[in-house]
Design an enzyme around this catalytic site. Structure first.
Site, PDB file in Angstrom:
ATOM      1  CG  HIS A  18      -1.879   1.049   1.348  1.00  0.00           C
ATOM      2  ND1 HIS A  18      -2.082   1.780   2.487  1.00  0.00           N
ATOM      3  CD2 HIS A  18      -2.764   1.518   0.430  1.00  0.00           C
ATOM      4  CE1 HIS A  18      -3.048   2.651   2.291  1.00  0.00           C
ATOM      5  NE2 HIS A  18      -3.485   2.514   1.054  1.00  0.00           N
ATOM      6  CD  GLU A  45      -2.974   2.098  -3.224  1.00  0.00           C
ATOM      7  OE1 GLU A  45      -4.092   2.623  -3.260  1.00  0.00           O
ATOM      8  OE2 GLU A  45      -2.021   2.571  -2.537  1.00  0.00           O
ATOM      9  CG  ASP A  47      -3.228   6.940  -3.309  1.00  0.00           C
ATOM     10  OD1 ASP A  47      -4.331   6.373  -3.348  1.00  0.00           O
ATOM     11  OD2 ASP A  47      -2.344   6.658  -2.474  1.00  0.00           O
ATOM     12  CG  HIS A  60      -3.699   8.990   0.391  1.00  0.00           C
ATOM     13  ND1 HIS A  60      -4.388   9.693   1.364  1.00  0.00           N
ATOM     14  CD2 HIS A  60      -4.475   7.920   0.087  1.00  0.00           C
ATOM     15  CE1 HIS A  60      -5.518   9.075   1.640  1.00  0.00           C
ATOM     16  NE2 HIS A  60      -5.591   7.985   0.884  1.00  0.00           N
ATOM     17  CD  GLU A 128      -7.394   5.206  -4.553  1.00  0.00           C
ATOM     18  OE1 GLU A 128      -6.694   4.510  -3.797  1.00  0.00           O
ATOM     19  OE2 GLU A 128      -8.342   5.907  -4.153  1.00  0.00           O
TER      20      GLU A 128
END
Ligand code: G3P
Ligand code: CA
Length: 269
Positions: A18, A45, A47, A60, A128
């Site tokens: 993450h 992962e 953002d 993020h 994301e």
């Protein structure tokens, strides 16, 4: 001789780091994905958001306040929105010291630089689309960046890239632009809505703390836009026992801040 696997045996869940490996290095930085690589983690992962002058960056929060020194560097720019500062201004910021002095000088990476590092590390990416309502047209920009940076060839599309969002509207828009790319809808939609979501989402990626009994089976029973059974990656799972339980219940992936701990826990499942 080793025992043959049971007929209904399924592979253990994939472990995804993450925001890189954000328990051990500042989230969403190049240092964080390098840390994930050192820990043997193949999926990371991130953002993606957009600067005032239209550059895609990996961060993020919608503001720079928590994960950079923006408050000190630009005291009069509260609330330090990513969308209110240019890339040149953001690149002056330290995105590592808040985490540890060991990471002083780490920067907020552009998506281009981030993709290059993931590629160099031979890692795979769960990207994301963050806060898409703030950034009209970001889906096309991400699609253009992926194309330009070589992430739409057969190998990346088939095995190495998944794009996800909490926004069904944004994910559906992205799917229309690049229907070949695997997509994931974040959240825990009711089972009654899965068929509708399957028009544009190959995955449902739920909050691992709110998964009702039978949910993974219900997800697997629906086919996504590519005709494959939908899959589900659960987040944010940092407790080994929860990871094991979710995997036994059917989770296909575990998104975690501690990918080394989860890899060890799941090795035996
Ligand atoms: O990948 C799942 C997870 O990242 C969603 O929550 O807030 O960490 O982006 P958040
Ligand atoms: Ca995320």
């Amino acid at each position: 001789a080793s025992q043959a696997p049971a007929a209904d045996a399924r592979p253990s869940a994939i472990v995804l780091g993450h925001r890189g490996a954000c328990a051990y290095a500042p989230e969403n930085t190049l240092a964080s994905i390098d840390m994930a690589r050192q820990l043997g983690v193949t999926w990371v992962e991130n953002d993606v958001q957009r600067t005032k002058d239209g550059h895609l960056v990996v961060i993020h929060d919608a503001t720079l306040a928590r994960t950079t020194d923006a408050r000190q560097v630009y005291p009069d720019r509260a609330p330090w929105n990513v969308s209110d500062l240019t890339l040149a201004q953001i690149e002056k910021l330290d995105a590592g010291s808040w985490f540890s002095s060991r990471y002083a000088g780490e920067r907020v990476p552009t998506l281009d630089r981030y993709l290059a590092r993931v590629e160099r590390n031979r890692q795979n990416l769960l990207l994301e689309i963050k806060e898409p309502r703030r950034y009209p047209g970001i889906e096309r920009q991400i699609a253009d960046t992926l194309r330009r940076d070589g992430w739409l060839d057969q190998d990346h599309v088939a095995r190495r890239l998944i794009v996800q969002s909490f926004s069904a509207t944004s994910l559906a828009a992205f799917h229309r632009l690049l229907p070949q790319v695997t997509t994931g809808l974040l959240g825990n939609p009711p089972v009654s809505e899965l068929k509708r979501d399957a028009a544009f989402a190959d995955q449902i990626n739920p909050d691992g703390n709110r998964v009702p009994p039978g949910y993974f089976a219900a997800v697997h029973a629906v086919r996504g836009p590519h005709g494959r059974p939908m899959r589900a990656f659960a987040w944010i799972v940092n407790d080994p026992r929860t990871a094991v339980r979710l995997t036994r219940e059917g989770a296909d992936g575990i998104i975690t801040n501690k990918p080394d701990v989860m890899r060890k826990a799941l090795a035996a499942v």
